[in-house]
Scaffold this motif. Sequence first.
Motif, PDB file in Angstrom:
ATOM      1  N   SER A 447       0.865  -1.176   0.000  1.00  0.00           N
ATOM      2  CA  SER A 447       0.000   0.000   0.000  1.00  0.00           C
ATOM      3  C   SER A 447       0.900   1.224   0.000  1.00  0.00           C
ATOM      4  O   SER A 447       1.937   1.249   0.672  1.00  0.00           O
ATOM      5  CB  SER A 447      -0.897   0.005   1.244  1.00  0.00           C
ATOM      6  OG  SER A 447      -0.112   0.033   2.422  1.00  0.00           O
ATOM      7  N   THR A 448       0.536   2.212  -0.769  1.00  0.00           N
ATOM      8  CA  THR A 448       1.430   3.359  -0.970  1.00  0.00           C
ATOM      9  C   THR A 448       0.893   4.657  -0.399  1.00  0.00           C
ATOM     10  O   THR A 448       1.517   5.705  -0.549  1.00  0.00           O
ATOM     11  CB  THR A 448       1.687   3.556  -2.475  1.00  0.00           C
ATOM     12  OG1 THR A 448       0.433   3.716  -3.151  1.00  0.00           O
ATOM     13  CG2 THR A 448       2.415   2.350  -3.057  1.00  0.00           C
ATOM     14  N   ALA A 449      -0.269   4.614   0.261  1.00  0.00           N
ATOM     15  CA  ALA A 449      -0.827   5.835   0.836  1.00  0.00           C
ATOM     16  C   ALA A 449       0.112   6.373   1.914  1.00  0.00           C
ATOM     17  O   ALA A 449       0.623   5.614   2.747  1.00  0.00           O
ATOM     18  CB  ALA A 449      -2.205   5.556   1.424  1.00  0.00           C
ATOM     19  N   ASP A 450       0.356   7.666   1.904  1.00  0.00           N
ATOM     20  CA  ASP A 450       1.247   8.266   2.903  1.00  0.00           C
ATOM     21  C   ASP A 450       0.652   8.171   4.302  1.00  0.00           C
ATOM     22  O   ASP A 450       1.353   7.871   5.268  1.00  0.00           O
ATOM     23  CB  ASP A 450       1.515   9.731   2.542  1.00  0.00           C
ATOM     24  CG  ASP A 450       2.323   9.861   1.256  1.00  0.00           C
ATOM     25  OD1 ASP A 450       3.094   8.933   0.959  1.00  0.00           O
ATOM     26  OD2 ASP A 450       2.150  10.873   0.553  1.00  0.00           O
ATOM     27  N   ASP A 451      -0.640   8.423   4.397  1.00  0.00           N
ATOM     28  CA  ASP A 451      -1.323   8.371   5.687  1.00  0.00           C
ATOM     29  C   ASP A 451      -2.645   7.647   5.508  1.00  0.00           C
ATOM     30  O   ASP A 451      -3.330   7.827   4.493  1.00  0.00           O
ATOM     31  CB  ASP A 451      -1.596   9.780   6.223  1.00  0.00           C
ATOM     32  CG  ASP A 451      -0.320  10.533   6.537  1.00  0.00           C
ATOM     33  OD1 ASP A 451       0.454  10.049   7.392  1.00  0.00           O
ATOM     34  OD2 ASP A 451      -0.089  11.590   5.917  1.00  0.00           O
ATOM     35  N   PRO A 452      -3.028   6.832   6.490  1.00  0.00           N
ATOM     36  CA  PRO A 452      -4.319   6.143   6.370  1.00  0.00           C
ATOM     37  C   PRO A 452      -5.473   7.126   6.402  1.00  0.00           C
ATOM     38  O   PRO A 452      -5.415   8.160   7.071  1.00  0.00           O
ATOM     39  CB  PRO A 452      -4.331   5.206   7.581  1.00  0.00           C
ATOM     40  CG  PRO A 452      -3.372   5.805   8.551  1.00  0.00           C
ATOM     41  CD  PRO A 452      -2.315   6.468   7.728  1.00  0.00           C
TER      42      PRO A 452
END
Length: 723
Positions: A447-452
């Motif tokens: 997963s590449t999202a910086d922040d959930p």
Amino acid sequence: MTPRSRIFATFCAALVFLRAPASAGQADFNDVGKCMAIALQNGHFARQPFSRLSSRFLENYLKALDPGKLFFTRQDIDRFEQSYGESLDDLLLKGECMTAASDISRTFGLRVAARVEEAGRLLAAPPFDFTQDESIPASRKDATWPRDESQAMILWRQQVKEALLAEILRREAAVPGQESATGEKSPGEKLAARYRRVLADVEADSAPAKVASTFLSSVAQAFDPHTDYMNTRDVELFNEDMRNEINGIGVGIRADPNGATLIRSVVRNGPADRQGSLQPGDRVIAIDPDGEGPRESLDILFMGSDRVAELIRGSAGTPVTLSVEPATGAPGAATISILRGQVPVEESLASAQLIRVKGDSGERKLGLITLPSFYRDFEKSRTACSLDVEKLLLRLKGEAIDGLLIDLRGNGGGSLTEVERMTGFFTRPSPVVQVKDGYGKIAVLESTADDPLYGGPLVVLTDRGSASASEIFAAALQDDNRAVIVGEAATFGKGTVQVIKDLGSSMPFFTARSGAGALRLTVQKFYRPSGLSTQNRGVIPDIVLPGPGDGRERGESDLDFALGPDRIALAPAFHPLDRNRLFIPELARKSAARVAASRDFTYLLEDAQRLKQFIATNRVSLNLERRREEIGANAATAKERDEERRVRFAGMAAADGEHLSIDSFTLADLAGGAALRQAAPEPLPEKDLLSGPALPWPGGLDPQKREAIAVLGDLIDATGRAI
């Protein structure tokens, strides 16, 4: 190509069928079989020696035609084994497989015709004696083939007797006056018509394209349950399902005991709803799939629901004409013509609920997201479940929810791209899944999202129907110690990856290729970030609940030729969260106490035990009085449960009214700016052995969902104390 882009391309290939270059003429299925055999030999993940699988190809084909071992005889099987048992692999690679497939299919047609003729003779003779102490196997899956035609006819007589007994018992249980209203024939006449329909279906399936489809599927499935041959219509339906786009008239159907196809529901704003004539409860008895085209209306009495659905579905803008007996009981059949079109599939899209729970310390807000599949339209890139879930999640966050429940029950999977993105809504950058190909190469998707998008308490609800992409999502969150997994004893256990290979484009350039179809080919296995495989074993919940699927064989491990489980190394740079933050022992202890005190979970455990006993015994009585006694005992148990539930559900509903408020919203509601609306009650599930209660679940919450909400509440409490 990087490992990440290679995996992305693989899954795109699995979801989008590229049409073969146009070529005049119908493909020769001998050539199709040869092309498919080469693809299986060179491309399947397991690299099984093709030359050693001939007997398995034959076994699968015979099972596909005659799963109950009622038509072929041991003499037939001996001939097939002698002629083809060790040569089907060679015949496929030489482009000569259809001779064997047609020979076996032709023999099957002769045997079915003989059985149907015998059924007609038996049903026209004096009635069977149902006072004898006689029984037959409930399932003949593991039975031996009858020795010869003489023994086969003895077994067939017992099958006809049981079918007639079941029809008699069904009518005894019918609502008074219903039979006269529908003009039913006698049980024997009705059964004879049913057998004639069986013969007609077998004759229809003897067409070369149908024979080829059944045979080539049997060959492909000998490698593993998810490798399969797909004819052109199968491919069209597959792509429609992945796009959540169905072209038809918008009706739900089921088989009616009288032989007709019952209209169970009419989809709001679908073609049938807009036309206005077709109503729930109507019985369809014939279909002209071409409307006013060249084909005549087809009698569909006792035709399988899948085959009926195939006749109803079709290209948008084309007509289909139905002969319908109205639900009102009016005499005669009405003729209704409807133009097919795209059917709204809102019920198959993600949706959400906001659950307000009032307690001594004030009101708690819980979010619930229901996701039926990991859908994505790769062609238009407009439809994607992660985009939809993101919208619903943002709406729930706007309500300041204290915890979130994601319901993945019955979610059979879909796009890995969507799993990857959705996992990022709830985790920091972290491995989601590892994928290994047939050469042993391993790629890791993260997963590449910086922040959930959401970082609060999270529970995921699964069942035995949660498969493939659902298992990747649940396993990733479980391995990362990000969510508590709650559900039936295990998920389905599909840990393999398939691509769709267009067979027509792989055939020689000047070869006729129209209608060649495609091969769904298993090329990879996926593994959890921890290195464990979900293949066969599935995802084991942190908190196990009794479920409607307990006692049934309905997982990957129950399928023929399923690949085995294994494990690989831990994903590089995988650093899970502290598992103590989930408080699993405390949550499990509290859940176990609630489950033990729940009458509904007790009923599920009783049903599972009864089903296991029935499967183990594997006998069905042909004695009328004994069957009546069994039915009476089940009816008495069901009535007792209904009476108990009626009182208890009233109390639960009253308590819910004081402490619980549930509002629902869909993607359409979000798009239109609609306000939250009160959730509609959910129907009770059908039971296999006992009739289900007539009351809806209180608050629209079935026992598993209600318990998952309670677990989420416990998680919120435990998390709050730990801060």
